[in-house]
Each structure stands twice: as structure tokens, then as C-alpha cells.
Design a protein around this motif. Structure first.
Motif, PDB file in Angstrom:
ATOM      1  N   SER A 210      37.582  23.620 -66.767  1.00 15.43           N
ATOM      2  CA  SER A 210      38.503  24.628 -66.262  1.00 15.43           C
ATOM      3  C   SER A 210      37.931  25.297 -65.006  1.00 15.43           C
ATOM      4  O   SER A 210      36.761  25.673 -64.983  1.00 15.43           O
ATOM      5  CB  SER A 210      38.744  25.674 -67.343  1.00 15.43           C
ATOM      6  N   PRO A 211      38.765  25.467 -63.961  1.00 16.90           N
ATOM      7  CA  PRO A 211      38.262  26.152 -62.757  1.00 16.90           C
ATOM      8  C   PRO A 211      37.987  27.636 -62.992  1.00 16.90           C
ATOM      9  O   PRO A 211      37.347  28.286 -62.174  1.00 16.90           O
ATOM     10  CB  PRO A 211      39.379  25.945 -61.735  1.00 16.90           C
ATOM     11  N   ALA A 212      38.455  28.165 -64.104  1.00 13.03           N
ATOM     12  CA  ALA A 212      38.218  29.580 -64.401  1.00 13.03           C
ATOM     13  C   ALA A 212      36.747  29.850 -64.699  1.00 13.03           C
ATOM     14  O   ALA A 212      36.242  30.942 -64.421  1.00 13.03           O
ATOM     15  CB  ALA A 212      39.076  30.011 -65.582  1.00 13.03           C
ATOM     16  N   LEU A 213      36.030  28.872 -65.239  1.00 12.09           N
ATOM     17  CA  LEU A 213      34.628  29.088 -65.600  1.00 12.09           C
ATOM     18  C   LEU A 213      33.743  29.304 -64.373  1.00 12.09           C
ATOM     19  O   LEU A 213      33.014  30.298 -64.317  1.00 12.09           O
ATOM     20  CB  LEU A 213      34.125  27.927 -66.454  1.00 12.09           C
ATOM     21  N   PRO A 214      33.783  28.435 -63.344  1.00 12.54           N
ATOM     22  CA  PRO A 214      32.986  28.738 -62.151  1.00 12.54           C
ATOM     23  C   PRO A 214      33.429  30.029 -61.453  1.00 12.54           C
ATOM     24  O   PRO A 214      32.596  30.775 -60.928  1.00 12.54           O
ATOM     25  CB  PRO A 214      33.203  27.533 -61.237  1.00 12.54           C
TER      26      PRO A 214
END
Length: 129
Positions: free
Chosen positions: A2-6
Motif C-alpha cells: 500500500s502506498p499509504a505505508l511509505p
């Protein structure tokens, strides 16, 4: 992944820098500690952006991430076992995919895989010739 983690890691790094500026105005040690933690979070987020695919499978074998952003191909004849390790800590259970390649052991969690390790293990075993 998920791009939310970085993005969360980068936001936390900015938050640490802001907190360091507010709380460590007269103390350089606190500022250096906040800066070091922020740099660590930025590095962790960069790893997620540079190597978002941690595991790939094809007819020849499995490709896993190695080091910071490198890759290592494991031919099927080198892969000895594919298992899922389940552990409970502090009332929370977690699963880790383990790929045993003889002299190396590759461990991948749900955040690395983007799916439950049990499902990924089943897919890997089904793809194995």
C-alpha cells in the motif's frame, strides 16, 4: 504494498523533525536524536519506494528482495521449504512467510507481501513444479 505505508513513514519523519524543533531548542543532543530517527524513517520509506515488490514467482523459481533494494533469484531446486510461521505476542498473532533456500532463510510479513502470508504460501506451492 500500500502506498499509504511509505507516506505514513515520511509523515512521521516530518513530525519528528517538527517535534525536535519545538522541544530541543536549547539541547543539541535531543535535536540530533530527533534528526537521526527522522533519517531512519526516511530511509525505511525509501526502501518501500525503491523496492515495492518483495517477492515474485515464475516457472524458474522465486525472486526475493535482497538487502536494501537488490534482488535474488532462487531456482526451484534450491528452495527446500515454504512455510508460514505463526506467533502470538502480547495478545496479537502474526504470520511470517518463510522461504528456506538451504543456506539462506527469507522472511516476509504481510506488509511486505500485500496479502496474508498463508495465501502467498499456497500460491507459491501451487506454482512450484
Amino acid at each position: 504494498m500500500s502506498p499509504a505505508l511509505p507516506a505514513t513513514k515520511l509523515a512521521a519523519a516530518l513530525g519528528l523533525l517538527a517535534l525536535g524543533l519545538l522541544l530541543a531548542a536549547g539541547d543539541p543532543v535531543q535535536w540530533v536524536l530527533a534528526l537521526a530517527a527522522a533519517v531512519g524513517l526516511v530511509g525505511w520509506a525509501a526502501r518501500d519506494l525503491l523496492a515495492p515488490v518483495r517477492l515474485a514467482v515464475d516457472a524458474d523459481g522465486i525472486t526475493v528482495v535482497r538487502g536494501y533494494a537488490g534482488r535474488r533469484h532462487l531456482p526451484w531446486d534450491v528452495v527446500e521449504a515454504i512455510t508460514v510461521d505463526r506467533r502470538t505476542r502480547f495478545g496479537l498473532s502474526g504470520e511470517t512467510l518463510e522461504i528456506d533456500a538451504g543456506e539462506t532463510l527469507h522472511l516476509l510479513g504481510r506488509a511486505d507481501l500485500g496479502a496474508p502470508p498463508t495465501e502467498v504460501a499456497e500460491s507459491l506451492l501451487a506454482a512450484r513444479p
